[in-house]
Design a protein around this motif. Structure first.
Motif, short mmCIF file in Angstrom:
data_model
loop_
_atom_site.label_atom_id
_atom_site.label_comp_id
_atom_site.label_asym_id
_atom_site.label_seq_id
_atom_site.Cartn_x
_atom_site.Cartn_y
_atom_site.Cartn_z
N ASP A 151 -7.03 -30.62 -37.55
CA ASP A 151 -8.25 -30.08 -37.35
C ASP A 151 -9.44 -31.20 -37.77
O ASP A 151 -10.38 -30.66 -37.99
N SER A 167 -4.56 -26.14 -37.29
CA SER A 167 -5.41 -26.04 -38.45
C SER A 167 -5.34 -26.97 -39.21
O SER A 167 -4.57 -28.09 -39.17
N ARG A 168 -6.03 -26.71 -40.51
CA ARG A 168 -6.03 -27.95 -41.44
C ARG A 168 -4.78 -28.46 -42.10
O ARG A 168 -4.61 -29.41 -42.65
N GLU A 169 -3.70 -27.44 -41.78
CA GLU A 169 -2.47 -28.06 -42.17
C GLU A 169 -1.34 -28.58 -41.09
O GLU A 169 -0.30 -29.16 -41.41
N ASP A 197 -16.94 -24.79 -38.58
CA ASP A 197 -15.63 -24.38 -37.84
C ASP A 197 -16.52 -23.25 -36.38
O ASP A 197 -17.51 -22.63 -36.69
N VAL A 250 3.05 -19.20 -37.65
CA VAL A 250 1.73 -19.39 -37.84
C VAL A 250 1.07 -20.39 -36.83
O VAL A 250 1.37 -21.50 -36.43
N THR A 251 -0.11 -19.75 -36.15
CA THR A 251 -0.79 -20.61 -35.17
C THR A 251 -1.98 -20.67 -35.80
O THR A 251 -2.68 -19.96 -36.33
N GLY A 252 -2.48 -21.88 -35.50
CA GLY A 252 -3.66 -22.56 -36.16
C GLY A 252 -5.00 -22.07 -35.90
O GLY A 252 -5.92 -21.60 -36.49
N LYS A 253 -5.42 -21.45 -34.42
CA LYS A 253 -6.62 -21.26 -34.15
C LYS A 253 -6.49 -19.81 -33.23
O LYS A 253 -5.39 -19.52 -32.76
N LEU A 254 -7.92 -19.29 -32.92
CA LEU A 254 -7.59 -18.26 -31.76
C LEU A 254 -7.52 -18.79 -30.53
O LEU A 254 -7.96 -19.70 -30.32
#
Ligand code: HEM
Lengths: 142, 292
Positions: free
Chosen positions: B91, B60-62, B130, B28-32
């Motif tokens: 984030d 991301s938030r995690e 966001d 999982v990657t957090g952002k684009l």
């Protein structure tokens, strides 16, 4: 330099104005390759999801046949094509999954990867993402 | 650390360090891509001159994330070298550190100093939104605190204080998907309270203005493709010293973001008059690497 500042600010305003304009045409649907193109994209998309261990776990009990059918309908409808979406609401479908922000972004990346493979150009992809982006609030942390 | 003083060698080192994708990449990657922007000259996530509301990493938030960066600015009479690190948490909060070395070239000879060094510590917190998905722009507040290691020049030019100073800023940043014909557009507006002379390199405050003034900074970028951004920035600067006029700064840039491991930005920047040397325009090159 002051002229640059003014230019930047007016460009921002123009961008704002354009961002709220909605189009009713089917040019996006056609750019995605119509129903056939959307079917191929969805097929690839499911493939891509299969490569992501964290996302695939959400689909362990899913009827993939139904998912595929509803997803195709939705993309077809959202892109201005001649389809009706007959699935459940995004909130209903994703409730209880506790999908994280990171998983959402990874899913978007899977979709863009699928479109890359199917030869959809980036600007067409951006147009589709714009249609899907407002659904995020109904999908994550439900 | 000797390599800090060899800017291009250290950039190569950085490229090697971050060029190997980590095993995490498949997950999982957090952002684009492009969502964290690049690294601003004072070490904060942003454009080149302007800090943005986005945080420096792909978290991301995690998640947390760590980045390193190196930036060179080639001006006719000076060279600026900035290197540093940033860590961003969930984030929500970003902490950054940058070390500036401002080479005075021949001008330094007259003063008996070769360069001015300073440390910049930054903290930024996301308050709202966001970048892409919220209706209103993402909003963050931040501070940049600087310590001058070499104070002689600040004293000579007449700075009110030559030791340390703090800037406070608030930034609003938004990315509009498909703003026009499939092109994404990013806009940023930052308001900064500052009393820094020339990014703090010439100290703080002066005879014209002793205290903080509010300055507007703005960036706009077009992203026709997720890996490419082209844009322009403008940064108002305080003008505190009667003997040495300070002008606003601007740049036009191209950033290439091939993947989540590094990005590179080239810009043509105009920093105006610096300590009596006019028309300080030149090439800006910056590399950011994402460690985790
Ligand atoms: C913009 C992004 C998304 C869109 C447009 C979307 C769309 C859909 C659609 C149309 C369905 C079928 C609805 C039905 O059966 O009536 C569905 C089901 C599903 N979605 Fe999403 N989805 C998105 C994001 C995500 C994310 C991020 C995840 C998880 C990481 C996810 C996981 C699922 C799962 C597991 C199902 C099957 C539910 C079941 O088994 O009944 N979706 N989605």
């Amino acid at each position: 330099m002051k002229t640059l500042l003014i230019a930047v600010i007016s460009a921002l305003l123009v961008a704002c104005a354009n961002a709220t304009k909605t189009t009713q045409d089917d040019s996006l649907y056609r750019a995605l390759g119509e129903l056939e193109g959307i079917e191929s994209i969805t097929h690839r998309f499911i493939n891509e999801i299969g490569f992501n261990r964290e996302i695939i776990t959400h689909f362990s009990d899913t009827d993939l046949g139904r998912f595929k059918e509803k997803f195709i309908e939705q993309i077809c409808f959202e892109s201005g094509g001649p389809c009706e979406y007959t699935g459940d609401s995004m909130q209903q479908v994703h409730r209880g999954m506790d999908i994280t922000e990171g998983e959402f972004n990874a899913t978007v990346n899977a979709l863009t990867a699928a479109m890359d493979t199917e030869g959809v150009d980036k600007r067409t992809q951006n147009r589709l993402l714009k249609k899907l982006a407002p659904m995020r609030g109904d999908i994550i942390y439900q | 650390m000797k390599w800090l003083h060899r800017p291009y060698a250290s950039m190569m080192f950085l490229a090697l360090l971050v060029g190997t994708p980590s095993a995490q990449a498949e997950q999982v990657t957090g952002k684009l891509l492009a969502a964290p922007g690049v690294t601003q000259v004072e070490g904060s996530g942003g454009g080149g001159l302007v800090p943005w509301a986005v945080l420096a990493g792909y978290d991301s938030r995690e998640q947390t994330s760590g980045t390193v960066f190196s930036t060179q600015v080639h001006l006719p009479d000076y060279r600026l070298n900035s290197q540093g690190v940033a860590v961003s948490f969930y984030d929500r909060v970003e902490v950054s550190y940058a070390k500036h070395r401002f080479d005075l070239g021949t001008l330094g000879g007259a003063l008996g100093v070769n360069d001015i060094e300073q440390d910049v510590l930054g903290v930024k917190a996301r308050l709202y939104g966001d970048l892409i998905y919220s209706q209103w722009p993402q909003v963050s507040v931040g501070l940049q605190h600087r310590w001058l290691r070499d104070r002689a020049v600040a004293q000579v030019v007449g700075a009110d204080e030559a030791d340390q100073g703090t800037d406070l800023y608030v930034s609003a940043t938004k990315l509009w998907l498909d703003a026009f014909s499939g092109v994404n557009v990013l806009g940023n507006l930052t308001l900064r309270a500052s009393r820094a002379n020339q990014f703090g390199l010439l100290g703080y405050g002066g005879d014209v203005e002793k205290s903080h003034s509010i300055n507007a900074e703005t960036s706009i970028a077009l992203l026709p493709h997720p890996q490419w951004a082209i844009g322009a920035e403008y940064r108002q600067k305080p003008d505190n010293l009667s003997a040495f006029e300070e002008e606003d700064a601007g740049d036009v840039f191209v950033a290439y973001l091939p993947n989540e491991h590094f990005n590179v930005t080239g810009a043509w920047t105009n920093l105006g008059q610096i300590a009596g040397s006019k028309e300080q325009k030149g090439f800006y090159l910056s590399l950011t690497g994402y460690l985790w």
